[in-house]
Write a protein that holds these residues in place. Structure first.
Motif, PDB file in Angstrom:
ATOM      1  N   ASN A  22      90.341  94.490  17.252  1.00  0.00           N
ATOM      2  CA  ASN A  22      90.785  95.417  16.200  1.00  0.00           C
ATOM      3  C   ASN A  22      90.438  94.942  14.796  1.00  0.00           C
ATOM      4  O   ASN A  22      91.296  94.712  13.968  1.00  0.00           O
ATOM      5  CB  ASN A  22      92.302  95.639  16.272  1.00  0.00           C
ATOM      6  N   MET A  23      89.182  94.800  14.518  1.00  0.00           N
ATOM      7  CA  MET A  23      88.736  94.214  13.272  1.00  0.00           C
ATOM      8  C   MET A  23      88.282  95.227  12.246  1.00  0.00           C
ATOM      9  O   MET A  23      87.749  96.255  12.598  1.00  0.00           O
ATOM     10  CB  MET A  23      87.534  93.326  13.578  1.00  0.00           C
ATOM     11  N   PRO A  24      88.437  94.882  10.938  1.00  0.00           N
ATOM     12  CA  PRO A  24      87.812  95.697   9.911  1.00  0.00           C
ATOM     13  C   PRO A  24      86.297  95.536  10.014  1.00  0.00           C
ATOM     14  O   PRO A  24      85.814  94.585  10.620  1.00  0.00           O
ATOM     15  CB  PRO A  24      88.340  95.111   8.607  1.00  0.00           C
ATOM     16  N   GLU A  25      85.568  96.431   9.400  1.00  0.00           N
ATOM     17  CA  GLU A  25      84.101  96.364   9.414  1.00  0.00           C
ATOM     18  C   GLU A  25      83.648  95.054   8.782  1.00  0.00           C
ATOM     19  O   GLU A  25      84.186  94.614   7.777  1.00  0.00           O
ATOM     20  CB  GLU A  25      83.535  97.550   8.627  1.00  0.00           C
ATOM     21  N   LYS A  26      82.647  94.417   9.370  1.00  0.00           N
ATOM     22  CA  LYS A  26      82.159  93.144   8.864  1.00  0.00           C
ATOM     23  C   LYS A  26      81.475  93.312   7.520  1.00  0.00           C
ATOM     24  O   LYS A  26      80.778  94.285   7.287  1.00  0.00           O
ATOM     25  CB  LYS A  26      81.164  92.530   9.846  1.00  0.00           C
ATOM     26  N   GLY A  27      81.663  92.297   6.663  1.00  0.00           N
ATOM     27  CA  GLY A  27      81.009  92.266   5.364  1.00  0.00           C
ATOM     28  C   GLY A  27      79.598  91.734   5.472  1.00  0.00           C
ATOM     29  O   GLY A  27      79.124  91.406   6.554  1.00  0.00           O
ATOM     30  N   LYS A  28      78.934  91.617   4.341  1.00  0.00           N
ATOM     31  CA  LYS A  28      77.542  91.154   4.302  1.00  0.00           C
ATOM     32  C   LYS A  28      77.398  89.751   4.878  1.00  0.00           C
ATOM     33  O   LYS A  28      76.472  89.483   5.622  1.00  0.00           O
ATOM     34  CB  LYS A  28      77.043  91.160   2.859  1.00  0.00           C
ATOM     35  N   LEU A 127      94.183  88.876  11.787  1.00  0.00           N
ATOM     36  CA  LEU A 127      95.395  88.482  11.075  1.00  0.00           C
ATOM     37  C   LEU A 127      95.648  89.414   9.888  1.00  0.00           C
ATOM     38  O   LEU A 127      96.797  89.725   9.577  1.00  0.00           O
ATOM     39  CB  LEU A 127      95.295  87.026  10.602  1.00  0.00           C
ATOM     40  N   CYS A 128      94.582  89.865   9.250  1.00  0.00           N
ATOM     41  CA  CYS A 128      94.721  90.844   8.149  1.00  0.00           C
ATOM     42  C   CYS A 128      95.124  92.204   8.705  1.00  0.00           C
ATOM     43  O   CYS A 128      96.087  92.820   8.251  1.00  0.00           O
ATOM     44  CB  CYS A 128      93.409  90.988   7.387  1.00  0.00           C
ATOM     45  N   HIS A 129      94.373  92.667   9.679  1.00  0.00           N
ATOM     46  CA  HIS A 129      94.583  93.997  10.259  1.00  0.00           C
ATOM     47  C   HIS A 129      96.017  94.174  10.772  1.00  0.00           C
ATOM     48  O   HIS A 129      96.603  95.242  10.645  1.00  0.00           O
ATOM     49  CB  HIS A 129      93.572  94.221  11.392  1.00  0.00           C
ATOM     50  N   GLY A 131      98.536  92.788   9.500  1.00  0.00           N
ATOM     51  CA  GLY A 131      99.463  92.650   8.377  1.00  0.00           C
ATOM     52  C   GLY A 131     100.098  91.275   8.269  1.00  0.00           C
ATOM     53  O   GLY A 131     101.063  91.099   7.537  1.00  0.00           O
ATOM     54  N   ILE A 132      99.548  90.287   8.969  1.00  0.00           N
ATOM     55  CA  ILE A 132     100.128  88.949   8.965  1.00  0.00           C
ATOM     56  C   ILE A 132      99.740  88.189   7.697  1.00  0.00           C
ATOM     57  O   ILE A 132     100.578  87.536   7.076  1.00  0.00           O
ATOM     58  CB  ILE A 132      99.725  88.171  10.242  1.00  0.00           C
ATOM     59  N   ILE A 133      98.467  88.286   7.307  1.00  0.00           N
ATOM     60  CA  ILE A 133      98.024  87.589   6.089  1.00  0.00           C
ATOM     61  C   ILE A 133      97.365  88.526   5.074  1.00  0.00           C
ATOM     62  O   ILE A 133      96.889  88.076   4.039  1.00  0.00           O
ATOM     63  CB  ILE A 133      97.067  86.416   6.393  1.00  0.00           C
ATOM     64  N   GLY A 134      97.286  89.806   5.385  1.00  0.00           N
ATOM     65  CA  GLY A 134      96.614  90.717   4.469  1.00  0.00           C
ATOM     66  C   GLY A 134      96.804  92.163   4.867  1.00  0.00           C
ATOM     67  O   GLY A 134      97.829  92.531   5.432  1.00  0.00           O
ATOM     68  N   ASP A 135      95.759  92.952   4.606  1.00  0.00           N
ATOM     69  CA  ASP A 135      95.849  94.376   4.905  1.00  0.00           C
ATOM     70  C   ASP A 135      94.660  94.828   5.746  1.00  0.00           C
ATOM     71  O   ASP A 135      93.743  94.062   6.013  1.00  0.00           O
ATOM     72  CB  ASP A 135      95.958  95.197   3.612  1.00  0.00           C
ATOM     73  N   LYS A 136      94.680  96.095   6.152  1.00  0.00           N
ATOM     74  CA  LYS A 136      93.651  96.628   7.051  1.00  0.00           C
ATOM     75  C   LYS A 136      92.255  96.637   6.433  1.00  0.00           C
ATOM     76  O   LYS A 136      91.265  96.698   7.135  1.00  0.00           O
ATOM     77  CB  LYS A 136      94.033  98.031   7.517  1.00  0.00           C
ATOM     78  N   SER A 137      92.182  96.548   5.106  1.00  0.00           N
ATOM     79  CA  SER A 137      90.865  96.522   4.449  1.00  0.00           C
ATOM     80  C   SER A 137      90.227  95.134   4.539  1.00  0.00           C
ATOM     81  O   SER A 137      89.071  94.961   4.174  1.00  0.00           O
ATOM     82  CB  SER A 137      90.998  96.930   2.978  1.00  0.00           C
ATOM     83  N   GLY A 138      90.982  94.146   5.013  1.00  0.00           N
ATOM     84  CA  GLY A 138      90.453  92.793   5.129  1.00  0.00           C
ATOM     85  C   GLY A 138      90.690  91.948   3.890  1.00  0.00           C
ATOM     86  O   GLY A 138      90.081  90.895   3.728  1.00  0.00           O
ATOM     87  N   ARG A 139      91.577  92.369   3.044  1.00  0.00           N
ATOM     88  CA  ARG A 139      91.924  91.602   1.841  1.00  0.00           C
ATOM     89  C   ARG A 139      93.048  90.632   2.206  1.00  0.00           C
ATOM     90  O   ARG A 139      94.108  91.042   2.687  1.00  0.00           O
ATOM     91  CB  ARG A 139      92.382  92.557   0.740  1.00  0.00           C
ATOM     92  N   ILE A 142      97.077  85.545  -0.478  1.00  0.00           N
ATOM     93  CA  ILE A 142      97.223  84.093  -0.418  1.00  0.00           C
ATOM     94  C   ILE A 142      98.666  83.672  -0.124  1.00  0.00           C
ATOM     95  O   ILE A 142      98.900  82.747   0.654  1.00  0.00           O
ATOM     96  CB  ILE A 142      96.692  83.429  -1.713  1.00  0.00           C
ATOM     97  N   LYS A 143      99.655  84.354  -0.683  1.00  0.00           N
ATOM     98  CA  LYS A 143     101.062  84.011  -0.410  1.00  0.00           C
ATOM     99  C   LYS A 143     101.394  84.216   1.073  1.00  0.00           C
ATOM    100  O   LYS A 143     102.131  83.443   1.654  1.00  0.00           O
ATOM    101  CB  LYS A 143     102.003  84.827  -1.284  1.00  0.00           C
ATOM    102  N   HIS A 144     100.842  85.269   1.693  1.00  0.00           N
ATOM    103  CA  HIS A 144     101.071  85.510   3.121  1.00  0.00           C
ATOM    104  C   HIS A 144     100.416  84.413   3.962  1.00  0.00           C
ATOM    105  O   HIS A 144     100.996  83.927   4.932  1.00  0.00           O
ATOM    106  CB  HIS A 144     100.510  86.873   3.539  1.00  0.00           C
ATOM    107  N   LEU A 145      99.201  84.035   3.589  1.00  0.00           N
ATOM    108  CA  LEU A 145      98.488  82.967   4.287  1.00  0.00           C
ATOM    109  C   LEU A 145      99.257  81.654   4.161  1.00  0.00           C
ATOM    110  O   LEU A 145      99.437  80.931   5.142  1.00  0.00           O
ATOM    111  CB  LEU A 145      97.075  82.813   3.714  1.00  0.00           C
TER     112      LEU A 145
END
Length: 192
Positions: A22-28, A127-129, A131-139, A142-145
């Motif tokens: 369940n991953m966000p789209e990969k970046g460059k 982990l982002c998707h 909501g554990i360390i970020g959001d669904k956009s893959g951002r 740092i406080k969550h991490l």
């Protein structure tokens, strides 16, 4: 990287591999690096001498996971016992391990412990998707991490986490200075 003292090491990194679909789209960056090993890989012969007994040139059995991690392999705590048991079959129960035994083991099994950039991207992205360390956009927030790595696995103290994120003690250190970063930025930072 892993260390004997229990500072940032295998468990926080291992946690990343535990979550993958369940991953966000990969970046460059992820697209370019794909199947390359996420961590730099080293030869047994280059790492072993830093851990073995200087006189006998043998490695204490309990130090085997440190050598494998220093080589760039991803070894989970629950895998350590099995690896030591495999090595004991060659050099004897509880006996120190020779360089040749380690080399043979790595030739046969080492490839199973190499994680790729795609593996890292998938793990952190999940982990982002979730909501554990970020959001669904893959951002990554740092406080969550920081909360995650200070509460789960081989816990990293808040002070150590902040030092790591700042880039360590180096005057030319490149760290993550913002409150959030992209997956690609974070993974590139981890590889430095």
């Amino acid at each position: 990287s892993s260390s004997k003292s229990g500072e940032p090491g295998a468990r926080p990194r291992a946690l990343l591999w535990a979550f993958a679909p369940n991953m966000p789209e990969k970046g460059k960056e992820a697209s370019k690096k794909g199947k390359e090993p996420f961590t730099q890989q080293y030869e047994v012969k280059d790492v072993f001498p830093h851990f073995c007994d200087r006189k006998t040139k043998l490695l204490a059995l309990q130090d085997v996971p440190y050598v494998l991690r220093a080589m760039g392999l991803t070894i989970y705590v629950d895998e350590e016992k099995g690896i030591r048991e495999q090595l004991e079959k060659v050099d004897g129960m509880g006996k120190p391990v020779s360089l040749q035994t380690m080399q043979s083991w790595v030739e046969e099994h080492g490839k199973n412990y190499v994680k790729s950039y795609d593996d890292a991207y998938s793990a952190v992205g999940t982990l982002c998707h979730e909501g554990i360390i970020g959001d669904k956009s893959g951002r990554i927030q740092i406080k969550h991490l920081q909360h995650l790595v200070s509460e789960v696995g081989d816990k990293i103290s808040v002070e150590s986490f902040k030092k790591i994120m700042k880039g360590g003690d180096s005057a030319v250190a490149v760290g993550i200075k913002e409150d959030s970063c992209s997956l690609d930025e974070f993974l590139t930072f981890l590889q430095k």
